[in-house]
Design a protein around this motif. Structure first.
Motif, PDB file in Angstrom:
ATOM      1  N   SER A  66       0.762  -1.260   0.046  1.00  0.00           N
ATOM      2  CA  SER A  66       0.044  -0.112   0.228  1.00  0.00           C
ATOM      3  C   SER A  66       0.660   1.116  -0.033  1.00  0.00           C
ATOM      4  CB  SER A  66      -1.012   0.010   1.307  1.00  0.00           C
ATOM      5  OG  SER A  66       0.052   0.164   2.459  1.00  0.00           O
ATOM      6  N   ARG A  67       2.407   1.008   0.195  1.00  0.00           N
ATOM      7  CA  ARG A  67       3.171   2.384   0.133  1.00  0.00           C
ATOM      8  C   ARG A  67       4.007   2.054  -1.107  1.00  0.00           C
ATOM      9  NH1 ARG A  67       4.904   1.298   6.494  1.00  0.00           N
ATOM     10  NH2 ARG A  67       2.493   1.720   7.188  1.00  0.00           N
ATOM     11  N   TYR A  68       4.237   0.822  -1.691  1.00  0.00           N
ATOM     12  CA  TYR A  68       5.187   0.651  -2.552  1.00  0.00           C
ATOM     13  C   TYR A  68       4.770  -0.143  -3.807  1.00  0.00           C
ATOM     14  CZ  TYR A  68       8.655   2.238   0.921  1.00  0.00           C
ATOM     15  OH  TYR A  68       9.128   3.063   2.058  1.00  0.00           O
ATOM     16  N   ASP A  69       4.830   0.224  -5.121  1.00  0.00           N
ATOM     17  CA  ASP A  69       4.378  -0.452  -6.125  1.00  0.00           C
ATOM     18  C   ASP A  69       5.253  -1.710  -6.515  1.00  0.00           C
ATOM     19  OD1 ASP A  69       6.789   0.464  -7.652  1.00  0.00           O
ATOM     20  OD2 ASP A  69       5.641   2.021  -8.610  1.00  0.00           O
ATOM     21  N   LEU A  78       1.669   9.349  -1.635  1.00  0.00           N
ATOM     22  CA  LEU A  78       2.005   9.289  -0.150  1.00  0.00           C
ATOM     23  C   LEU A  78       3.204  10.083   0.212  1.00  0.00           C
ATOM     24  CD1 LEU A  78       1.579   5.435   0.050  1.00  0.00           C
ATOM     25  CD2 LEU A  78       0.112   7.003   1.085  1.00  0.00           C
ATOM     26  N   ASN A  79       3.172  10.438   1.307  1.00  0.00           N
ATOM     27  CA  ASN A  79       4.655  11.147   1.789  1.00  0.00           C
ATOM     28  C   ASN A  79       5.127   9.882   2.868  1.00  0.00           C
ATOM     29  OD1 ASN A  79       3.870  13.637   0.975  1.00  0.00           O
ATOM     30  ND2 ASN A  79       2.315  13.887   2.343  1.00  0.00           N
ATOM     31  N   ILE A  80       6.247   9.368   2.222  1.00  0.00           N
ATOM     32  CA  ILE A  80       6.730   8.220   2.896  1.00  0.00           C
ATOM     33  C   ILE A  80       8.092   8.850   3.722  1.00  0.00           C
ATOM     34  CG2 ILE A  80       8.076   6.041   2.750  1.00  0.00           C
ATOM     35  CD1 ILE A  80       5.935   5.216   0.803  1.00  0.00           C
ATOM     36  N   THR A  84      11.577   5.485   8.862  1.00  0.00           N
ATOM     37  CA  THR A  84      10.321   4.455   9.246  1.00  0.00           C
ATOM     38  C   THR A  84       9.733   3.554   8.082  1.00  0.00           C
ATOM     39  OG1 THR A  84       8.732   6.056   8.975  1.00  0.00           O
ATOM     40  CG2 THR A  84       9.996   5.891  11.242  1.00  0.00           C
ATOM     41  N   MET A  85       9.797   4.105   6.984  1.00  0.00           N
ATOM     42  CA  MET A  85       9.084   3.407   5.982  1.00  0.00           C
ATOM     43  C   MET A  85       7.424   3.684   6.098  1.00  0.00           C
ATOM     44  SD  MET A  85      11.521   0.293   4.945  1.00  0.00           S
ATOM     45  CE  MET A  85      10.635  -0.323   3.446  1.00  0.00           C
ATOM     46  N   GLN A  86       7.058   4.377   6.797  1.00  0.00           N
ATOM     47  CA  GLN A  86       5.773   4.643   7.113  1.00  0.00           C
ATOM     48  C   GLN A  86       5.079   5.898   6.292  1.00  0.00           C
ATOM     49  OE1 GLN A  86       4.275   5.008  11.361  1.00  0.00           O
ATOM     50  NE2 GLN A  86       6.219   3.560  12.089  1.00  0.00           N
ATOM     51  N   ALA A  87       3.845   5.970   6.120  1.00  0.00           N
ATOM     52  CA  ALA A  87       3.404   6.810   5.056  1.00  0.00           C
ATOM     53  C   ALA A  87       2.061   7.656   5.561  1.00  0.00           C
ATOM     54  CB  ALA A  87       2.894   6.070   3.750  1.00  0.00           C
ATOM     55  N   ASP A  88       1.951   8.754   4.945  1.00  0.00           N
ATOM     56  CA  ASP A  88       0.970   9.701   5.270  1.00  0.00           C
ATOM     57  C   ASP A  88       0.373   9.999   3.909  1.00  0.00           C
ATOM     58  OD1 ASP A  88       0.961  10.197   8.102  1.00  0.00           O
ATOM     59  OD2 ASP A  88       2.686  11.448   7.542  1.00  0.00           O
ATOM     60  N   LEU A  89      -1.115  10.094   3.742  1.00  0.00           N
ATOM     61  CA  LEU A  89      -1.871  10.288   2.610  1.00  0.00           C
ATOM     62  C   LEU A  89      -1.944  11.686   2.149  1.00  0.00           C
ATOM     63  CD1 LEU A  89      -3.609   8.724   0.488  1.00  0.00           C
ATOM     64  CD2 LEU A  89      -5.614   9.393   1.865  1.00  0.00           C
ATOM     65  N   ASP A  90      -1.474  11.796   0.763  1.00  0.00           N
ATOM     66  CA  ASP A  90      -1.687  13.265   0.231  1.00  0.00           C
ATOM     67  C   ASP A  90      -3.180  13.308  -0.211  1.00  0.00           C
ATOM     68  OD1 ASP A  90      -1.639  15.443  -1.506  1.00  0.00           O
ATOM     69  OD2 ASP A  90       0.364  15.118  -2.345  1.00  0.00           O
ATOM     70  N   GLU A  91      -3.962  14.228   0.434  1.00  0.00           N
ATOM     71  CA  GLU A  91      -5.240  14.446   0.237  1.00  0.00           C
ATOM     72  C   GLU A  91      -5.749  14.627  -1.048  1.00  0.00           C
ATOM     73  OE1 GLU A  91      -7.379  13.568   2.365  1.00  0.00           O
ATOM     74  OE2 GLU A  91      -5.971  13.135   3.948  1.00  0.00           O
ATOM     75  N   SER A 262      -9.068   2.195   5.148  1.00  0.00           N
ATOM     76  CA  SER A 262      -8.405   3.177   4.799  1.00  0.00           C
ATOM     77  C   SER A 262      -7.109   2.818   4.322  1.00  0.00           C
ATOM     78  CB  SER A 262      -7.614   4.280   5.904  1.00  0.00           C
ATOM     79  OG  SER A 262      -6.509   4.737   5.754  1.00  0.00           O
ATOM     80  N   ILE A 263      -6.525   3.275   3.295  1.00  0.00           N
ATOM     81  CA  ILE A 263      -5.343   2.610   2.636  1.00  0.00           C
ATOM     82  C   ILE A 263      -3.976   2.751   3.387  1.00  0.00           C
ATOM     83  CG2 ILE A 263      -4.403   4.543   0.975  1.00  0.00           C
ATOM     84  CD1 ILE A 263      -4.937   0.542   0.382  1.00  0.00           C
ATOM     85  N   VAL A 264      -4.134   3.798   4.296  1.00  0.00           N
ATOM     86  CA  VAL A 264      -2.779   4.146   5.459  1.00  0.00           C
ATOM     87  C   VAL A 264      -2.797   2.957   6.471  1.00  0.00           C
ATOM     88  CG1 VAL A 264      -1.684   5.674   7.023  1.00  0.00           C
ATOM     89  CG2 VAL A 264      -2.800   6.521   4.733  1.00  0.00           C
TER      90      VAL A 264
END
Length: 578
Positions: A66-69, A78-80, A84-91, A262-264
């Motif tokens: 859900s973060r990488y293709d 996404l803002n990764i 941490t390789m964690q992501a926030d969603l770009d609205e 949610s995809i996050v």
């Protein structure tokens, strides 16, 4: 304990079957994801344990992809955080656009037949969270964390204190408390509390999914709460089963954002602290993402290794969220509460133990083409994959799909909910049949299939009443005898119906194939009734005069021949209605 290192990312602990040799292997997380295409299936101690491990693996894959293709590149929407390789969603991105990217990733992965290196990179980044003996041990809390979260009188010191749960209780092949011995177990008393470390890891994950309600210790909260069974224990599970472990993982890898999900993603190991996770759980709100749902803890566990290298396990119950309308859960069927209009997960019970999966076809699959039914989420996901597949070499369309169900069933005791049985079943069906787009009910395959199942149930009811009448003639208890014959009746239908179902295609004439089943069913019920007649005694043949109208409202003579003729008549009438 002499050996103080065991990391799930690099040490072998997952049991799999090698596809080429059909031999069992034990592999690490990294090894499994690198070679999933070479394994036919998971091969743990129980099928229901395998399902819990499957969901754990899917939590990792859902988080990563859900973060990488499929090229291991971060999505533009996404803002990764590179660390941490964690992501926030770009609205700025809409759900439809996100789902297009996610489907492309899924499609490329499935066609490549292997997972990419980003999974290994992610596991290496979080390897400290997968260490059984790390600073934050895997699926556990430290002693100080445990003591901060439970009431003072429930605090522990080393291997001493309340709230202990034994190995033989976590091992769901035994599920034995100190007060209630389990005689029929695969281990003698001497070895019930012994496990190899890799097996302990498997049971640890499983226990978080299927714990009972015997815990006396709970975390401290402002409001009182009741200890709940594990989330997976409260479902009637359904999942897609592939030809390889890779296929099984992919078919159940729900990469989609929408109304319910949610995809996050936020699996339990990505929480900054244990306090942060527990505070979230205290809110008793359903998870908003699949990774969080699949890694939901039912218990706060602490393992102490101070005595003779054997683990002492302490358990404290966590509050669970309400199960109404938790449609983010894809692996369950649903039941509607007619009073409230809410849906809650169906639960497999001992009463439904002998009921095959196909008999509840309409609970798994949307049989009404107008979309009014609420089908299992995993079926809706497979429908989505079929609809989105625009390529010439179809992945889902035209293929046989296996829907499987495995459930650990509790004893129904409200104060324990100890495991009483495990049941596995499946059904295979062509995807074009399962997702038949025809809106005409007469031609819509799922509607036709449901009609044939309803007819079978009605004929089954006719046969039950026949058996009950035989019991009256024989002057024996009606319900046990009729139930036994009814169970045998359906047992004999399981393979024929599943074979009929798996051979249906969209090119078939609906009437012809329906008639095939009707003709088989008609012959079958007459044959099994004939087998009962062959065991007739002189009492069955002589019968009695039904002066009270117990069986025949005409109050005439009743014997094995008259009740058989009644069955034939009822079956004929019901056959003509379908």
């Amino acid at each position: 304990m002499a050996h103080k290192q065991f990391n799930l990312t690099t040490d072998p602990w997952i049991k799999v079957l090698d596809k080429a040799t059909n031999q069992e292997q034990t592999v690490s997380l990294i090894e499994l994801f690198k070679n999933a295409q070479n394994y036919s299936q998971l091969s743990g101690e129980m099928r229901s344990q395998d399902l819990a491990i499957l969901r754990f693996l899917l939590a990792i894959l859902t988080t990563v992809y859900s973060r990488y293709d499929a090229n291991d590149e971060a999505y533009d929407w996404l803002n990764i955080n590179d660390d941490t390789m964690q992501a926030d969603l770009d609205e700025e991105f809409e759900a439809g656009e996100i789902n297009t990217y996610l489907h492309e990733t899924w499609d490329h992965l499935y066609r490549s037949k292997h997972f990419t290196n980003i999974v290994t990179k992610y596991l290496q980044r979080y390897s400290d969270k997968f260490d059984m003996f790390g600073k934050q041990p895997f699926y556990q809390v430290t002693e100080s964390q445990y003591n901060q979260l439970v009431p003072k009188k429930k605090q522990i010191s080393g291997s001493r204190g309340p709230g202990k749960v034994t190995i033989k209780q976590i091992n769901r092949l035994i599920s034995e408390s100190e007060n209630t011995p389990n005689i029929f177990t695969p281990k003698s008393d001497e070895f019930k509390n012994e496990l190899q470390l890799d097996e302990l890891v498997r049971w640890l994950i499983f226990y978080e999914n299927v714990s009972g309600v015997t815990d006396k210790t709970k975390i401290e909260t402002a409001d009182k709460f009741s200890a709940s069974a594990g989330w997976l224990y409260r479902l009637n599970p359904v999942f897609a089963d592939g030809d390889t472990l890779f296929q099984t993982l992919m078919l159940n890898l729900v990469l989609k954002t929408g109304e319910h999900a949610s995809i996050v993603q936020q699996p339990v190991w990505e929480y900054s602290t244990i306090d942060a996770y527990v505070n979230d759980r205290k809110k008793q709100l359903p998870p908003t993402n699949i990774a969080a749902l699949y890694t939901t803890w039912s218990r706060l566990l602490h393992i102490d290794w101070s005595e003779h290298g054997q683990p002492t396990i302490f358990s404290a119950a966590l509050p669970i969220f309400d199960s109404d309308d938790v449609f983010i859960e894809p692996m369950t069927t649903w039941r509607e509460d007619k009073k409230t209009g809410h849906y809650h997960p169906a639960v497999k019970t001992l009463r439904s133990l002998g009921m095959a999966m196909w008999r509840n076809f309409g609970e798994y699959v949307k049989v009404n083409s107008n979309g009014s039914d609420h089908e299992a989420g995993i079926v809706d996901w497979l429908r989505y994959l079929k609809d989105e597949d625009k390529s010439k070499d179809k992945i889902i369309r035209g293929s046989l799909i296996t829907l499987a169900s495995v459930a650990l069933i509790s004893d129904g005791n409200a104060t324990s909910q100890a495991p009483a049985a495990e049941v596995y079943d499946d059904m295979r069906i062509n995807a074009d049949v399962l997702f038949d787009p025809d809106k005409d009910k007469a031609l819509h395959w799922p509607s036709r299939i449901e009609d044939m199942i309803q007819l079978t149930q009605i004929v089954g009811s006719d046969y039950w009443h026949f058996a009950a009448n035989v019991a009256v003639i024989r002057n024996i208890e009606i319900r046990p005898f009729a139930n036994q014959l009814s169970a045998q009746f359906y047992q004999g239908l399981n393979k024929p119906f599943k074979d009929w179902l798996s051979h249906l295609t969209n090119q078939d004439d609906r009437d012809q194939k329906s008639n095939e089943w009707r003709e088989f069913l008609h012959k079958y019920v007459i044959d099994v009734a004939g087998e009962v007649m062959q065991t007739s005694s002189s009492r069955d043949i002589g019968g009695f005069v039904d002066v009270n109208g117990i069986i025949d409202k005409n109050k005439g003579p009743v014997n094995i021949f008259t009740v058989t003729n009644r069955l034939r008549y009822q079956v004929q009438v019901h056959m003509s209605q379908y």
